[in-house]
Design a protein around this motif. Sequence first.
Motif, mmCIF file in Angstrom:
data_model
loop_
_atom_site.group_PDB
_atom_site.id
_atom_site.type_symbol
_atom_site.label_atom_id
_atom_site.label_comp_id
_atom_site.label_asym_id
_atom_site.label_seq_id
_atom_site.Cartn_x
_atom_site.Cartn_y
_atom_site.Cartn_z
ATOM 1 N N ASP A 13 -22.280 7.602 16.288
ATOM 2 C CA ASP A 13 -22.258 9.058 16.476
ATOM 3 C C ASP A 13 -22.672 9.434 17.896
ATOM 4 N N GLY A 14 -23.714 8.752 18.396
ATOM 5 C CA GLY A 14 -24.175 9.054 19.751
ATOM 6 C C GLY A 14 -23.126 8.711 20.794
ATOM 7 N N PHE A 15 -22.411 7.592 20.583
ATOM 8 C CA PHE A 15 -21.356 7.190 21.521
ATOM 9 C C PHE A 15 -20.245 8.230 21.569
ATOM 10 N N VAL A 16 -19.789 8.692 20.375
ATOM 11 C CA VAL A 16 -18.719 9.692 20.330
ATOM 12 C C VAL A 16 -19.197 11.018 20.910
ATOM 13 N N ASN A 17 -20.433 11.408 20.597
ATOM 14 C CA ASN A 17 -20.979 12.659 21.146
ATOM 15 C C ASN A 17 -21.035 12.612 22.664
ATOM 16 N N GLN A 18 -21.401 11.459 23.205
ATOM 17 C CA GLN A 18 -21.461 11.317 24.658
ATOM 18 C C GLN A 18 -20.068 11.409 25.269
ATOM 19 N N LEU A 19 -19.068 10.833 24.582
ATOM 20 C CA LEU A 19 -17.688 10.972 25.044
ATOM 21 C C LEU A 19 -17.272 12.436 25.106
ATOM 22 N N LEU A 25 -9.630 10.989 11.444
ATOM 23 C CA LEU A 25 -9.583 12.421 11.734
ATOM 24 C C LEU A 25 -10.900 12.884 12.347
ATOM 25 N N ILE A 26 -11.993 12.222 11.963
ATOM 26 C CA ILE A 26 -13.316 12.669 12.425
ATOM 27 C C ILE A 26 -13.449 12.567 13.939
ATOM 28 N N PRO A 27 -13.217 11.370 14.567
ATOM 29 C CA PRO A 27 -13.334 11.329 16.038
ATOM 30 C C PRO A 27 -12.279 12.160 16.744
#
Length: 288
Positions: free
Chosen positions: A17-23, A145-147
Amino acid sequence: MAFPEILDARSLRQGIDGFVNQLVIDYADSLERLSQPLLTFLVSVEQLLRNSPWYLVIAALAVIAWFGSRRWTLVVGVTLLMLFIGVIGQWDRGMQTLALMIVALIMCLIVGIPVGVLMSLSERFRKVALPILDVMQTMPSFVYLIPVVMLFGLGKVPALIATIVYAVPPLIRLTDLGIRLVDHSVMEAATAFGATRRQKLLGVQLPLALPNIMAGINQTTMMALSMVVVASMIGARGLGQEVLAGINRLEVGRGLLAGLAIVALAILFDRVTQAYGKRLQYPKQGDK
């Protein structure tokens, strides 16, 4: 007896989650700029179909069916299917879905055929690509779909990207297979005549692989259409939105009519792409 906890699943989820949020934080603006041409293209196709007279749209599809099959039965069938969509009151939403399908199919062709060609030419790349294609085909569509929604938000673009990711693997696989199935004696003859690698690919392998590629286009189209309802959950308008509304409000008639319109489009795409594939495989038969 419970399975021993080897990894901390909660920490793993938080890390993802943190990786995607940072993206999203770092690249949200860049992703929006990159997706803008795709959105513009989709909106242009949608406006063209929705603003065109219904009889011109039907005539254009009938002409495409005729060139693909040279059979009046298919032309009449395509015409009746499109008239059916209009008669049951689903024309406008049907055009929205048709626009999404057309753009998704074009993007799948742009991505799928070159990747399939590269897989057929490079065994190393093929070994890397096959597991990725397996994941793309077997992963439930709701998972990726989430990312996509996190990166692009709600709307047409994430729905289109999700549709492409779900639908493109068959085209890649069948393009690779079609090129690999080209007879070695044909390739040896081309080599004997002094053909370069590029000439053999464009002049021999791709033409002979066209029936398989058309089969891939057929499967990709069907898979893209199966994403219509799922894509409606993240902002894609059209027939899927009507089905979703019918589910949410328990309106059986609303969902049924939209579902029948989706079936009509599925039959139309299936028959037309199959006709083109057969015509490429048996050109003399197709003219009869």
